[in-house]
Design a protein around this motif. Structure first.
Motif, PDB file in Angstrom:
ATOM      1  N   PRO A 124       0.860  -1.295  -0.021  1.00 15.67           N
ATOM      2  CA  PRO A 124      -0.021  -0.073  -0.016  1.00 15.67           C
ATOM      3  C   PRO A 124       0.852   1.291   0.128  1.00 15.67           C
ATOM      4  CG  PRO A 124      -1.013  -1.632   1.555  1.00 15.67           C
ATOM      5  CD  PRO A 124       0.486  -2.002   1.079  1.00 15.67           C
ATOM      6  N   ASP A 127       0.933   7.187   3.658  1.00 13.09           N
ATOM      7  CA  ASP A 127      -0.041   8.293   4.105  1.00 13.09           C
ATOM      8  C   ASP A 127       0.141   9.679   3.292  1.00 13.09           C
ATOM      9  OD1 ASP A 127      -1.362   6.655   5.539  1.00 13.09           O
ATOM     10  OD2 ASP A 127      -0.697   7.437   7.405  1.00 13.09           O
ATOM     11  N   ALA A 130      -0.834   9.130  -0.261  1.00 11.13           N
ATOM     12  CA  ALA A 130      -2.312   9.355  -0.349  1.00 11.13           C
ATOM     13  C   ALA A 130      -2.629  10.694  -0.289  1.00 11.13           C
ATOM     14  CB  ALA A 130      -2.789   8.454   0.923  1.00 11.13           C
ATOM     15  N   ILE A 133      -2.511  12.120  -3.655  1.00 12.51           N
ATOM     16  CA  ILE A 133      -3.531  11.803  -4.593  1.00 12.51           C
ATOM     17  C   ILE A 133      -4.730  12.581  -4.191  1.00 12.51           C
ATOM     18  CG2 ILE A 133      -4.864   9.837  -5.062  1.00 12.51           C
ATOM     19  CD1 ILE A 133      -2.490   7.912  -4.719  1.00 12.51           C
ATOM     20  N   ALA A 134      -5.093  12.692  -2.916  1.00 15.20           N
ATOM     21  CA  ALA A 134      -6.356  13.462  -2.564  1.00 15.20           C
ATOM     22  C   ALA A 134      -6.017  15.001  -3.093  1.00 15.20           C
ATOM     23  CB  ALA A 134      -6.469  13.513  -1.059  1.00 15.20           C
ATOM     24  N   GLY A 149      -0.349   2.898  -6.930  1.00 15.77           N
ATOM     25  CA  GLY A 149      -1.480   2.187  -6.146  1.00 15.77           C
ATOM     26  C   GLY A 149      -2.183   1.032  -6.507  1.00 15.77           C
ATOM     27  N   GLY A 159      -4.805   0.242  -1.366  1.00 16.10           N
ATOM     28  CA  GLY A 159      -5.292   1.194  -0.593  1.00 16.10           C
ATOM     29  C   GLY A 159      -5.675   2.454  -1.538  1.00 16.10           C
ATOM     30  N   ALA A 160      -4.940   3.694  -1.450  1.00 17.08           N
ATOM     31  CA  ALA A 160      -5.202   4.789  -2.231  1.00 17.08           C
ATOM     32  C   ALA A 160      -4.482   4.474  -3.507  1.00 17.08           C
ATOM     33  CB  ALA A 160      -4.714   6.000  -1.657  1.00 17.08           C
TER      34      ALA A 160
END
Length: 487
Positions: A124, A127, A130, A133-134, A149, A159-160
């Motif tokens: 994965p 954080d 991730a 990506i957000a 990912g 995961g993300a």
């Protein structure tokens, strides 16, 4: 090719004297070309580079984009001082200012180049990634090799994961490009030739294939001047009771349209008249019990069978299936679920007649027959289908938007031509009948399953959005004409 196989191709290319850095430069240029072609009005290219060769592709792309006049912002993951080999050389040749990944802040008009991880990712994302990506959500993303990912071998989201508008990969697609949910994350897939000879790819390739006519067209029968209806095969399809006859008729019509010379629906007495009111070219046979079935199939001109669609789940279903084992057989729907309590009983019988049966489970039916495989989150769909095929001694067509066909001998085919509007009642019955019609003509089980899946998808594309299952069989003959070179 799987990521492991592609890695072997890279190694073989290097051993043959091909400059690995030249391959990286070609890959980076391909990424830059994709961005310039699809987003010429981008205000800024944001290139996110990982700690390996995928990041090296990104550094090459960043330099190429800057030389083309594009404004470029370059961000890296990890410590660039720890880069080595071609990736280090690519960063040095790039020579552009860069910042750590945590410094990325999106701007209006950005296009993201995701060069963080390629198809070999097996864990994965952190954080930190991730969060990136957000932050990038809503912006166009061009993924290098595979969206970060997404697992290259399985298509699973670890995961993300980035959701790309375009994915650029090199020399050959990977399973993760076609398997869900990976396929939904890839956007438009573009495969670039960066200079590895085809002989090297052939040496490195394994048993995974994308389903195309090239794999099985030579196995399909070609009608000659001396052909007659019995030489084209006789397919038997088993009907359910009086209120469940439609599935068998869909399968039977598909078998006829797929080229079988004769198709007969076998039905219990109470279903005879219901079926008779809907049939013309398809024949009817009254089969009351297993004894009558044995008498009927003693006629060796009956060349293949479809059991399951609408048939019902009972001890009789199991008896019929076990009686038919040894003859070319498609087991679908109720024909599979009838063995949910004792799947080993079916598999043991099939062991004596390996690869004569095609099993066509959807996800629920697969879980009933192979619960341990279905629940194993570490296995991708191809591996699940292959293990199921070896356990069952049958060809397994694991249905879905990313249908996988596996043979006990290790061959795996991923079917990717099916449109979403095939998700309609009765579509699976048409698929079973199509495969049955091919089996009836003497096509081997794996080739019949692969061809049936592809033909089913193409029929769906030709029928178009809003299709019903009844529409599908009418589009099969024209596909055969294309396969056989006719117009």
């Amino acid at each position: 090719m799987t990521p492991e196989e592609m890695g072997r191709a890279d190694a073989l290319a290097a051993e043959s004297g091909i400059d690995s850095y030249a391959l990286m430069v070609s890959a980076g240029w391909a990424v830059a070309a994709c961005l310039l072609r699809h987003y010429p009005a981008a205000r800024r290219a944001v290139v996110l580079c990982g700690p390996g060769n995928n990041g090296g592709d990104g550094y090459v792309a960043a330099r190429a984009l800057a030389e083309a006049g594009m404004k470029v912002a370059l961000f890296y993951l990890g410590d660039p001082a720890r880069l080595s080999g071609d990736a280090l050389r690519a960063r040095q040749d790039c020579g552009m200012d860069s910042a750590g990944l945590d410094g990325f802040r999106p701007e209006q008009g950005d296009v993201i180049v995701d060069a963080l991880f390629g198809a070999g990712l097996a864990r994965p994302l952190s954080d930190e990634i991730a969060a990136v990506i957000a932050r990038a959500e809503g912006l166009p993303v061009i993924a290098v090799d595979l969206p970060s990912g997404i697992s290259g071998p399985t298509g699973q989201a670890l995961g993300a994961a980035f959701k790309a508008s375009h994915t650029v990969t090199f020399m050959a697609a990977k399973p993760g490009h076609y398997l869900l949910p990976g396929r939904a994350h890839c956007g438009r897939l573009e495969v670039f030739d960066i200079g590895i000879p085809r002989r090297i790819l052939a040496e490195a390739a394994g048993d995974h294939h994308l389903n195309t006519p090239a794999l099985w067209a030579d196995s399909l029968p070609r009608a000659g001047a001396d052909s007659h209806k019995f030489s084209r095969g006789h397919l038997g399809v088993f009907s359910g009771g009086a209120s469940a006859t439609g599935a068998a008729r869909l399968a039977a019509m598909a078998g006829l349209k797929a080229g079988a010379g004769l198709v007969t629906i076998a039905a219990a007495p109470q279903a005879i008249l219901v079926n008779a009111g809907h049939l013309t070219a398809i024949m009817l046979k009254r089969i009351e019990d297993v004894s009558a079935l044995r008498d009927w199939i003693a006629d060796k001109r009956l060349s293949a069978f479809v059991l399951g669609p609408g048939f019902g789940i009972s001890a009789e279903t199991r008896d019929f299936a076990e009686t038919l084992i040894g003859r070319p057989l498609v087991l679908d729907a109720d024909g599979l679920t009838a063995f949910a309590e004792q799947p080993a009983a079916l598999f043991d019988r099939l062991e004596a007649a390996p690869e004569t049966c095609v099993m066509t489970p959807h996800a629920g039916e697969f879980a009933r027959l192979f619960p341990d495989l279905a629940e194993d989150s570490d296995l991708g769909k191809p591996e699940k289908a292959l293990r199921a095929a070896r356990r069952a001694h049958a060809v397994v067509l694991y249905k879905g938007a990313d249908t996988v066909i596996a043979s006990p001998d290790g061959r795996i085919v991923i079917n990717a031509n099916a449109p979403p509007w095939l998700a309609t009642a009765g579509s699976g019955d048409v698929l079973s009948g199509t495969i049955g019609g091919l089996l009836a003509q003497g096509v081997p089980a794996f080739e019949a399953a692969s061809a049936g899946a592809w033909l089913h998808g193409e029929a769906g594309n030709r029928a178009g959005a809003g299709l019903t299952a009844e529409d599908l069989p009418t589009h099969l003959p024209s596909i055969h004409e294309i396969i056989h070179g006719g117009r």
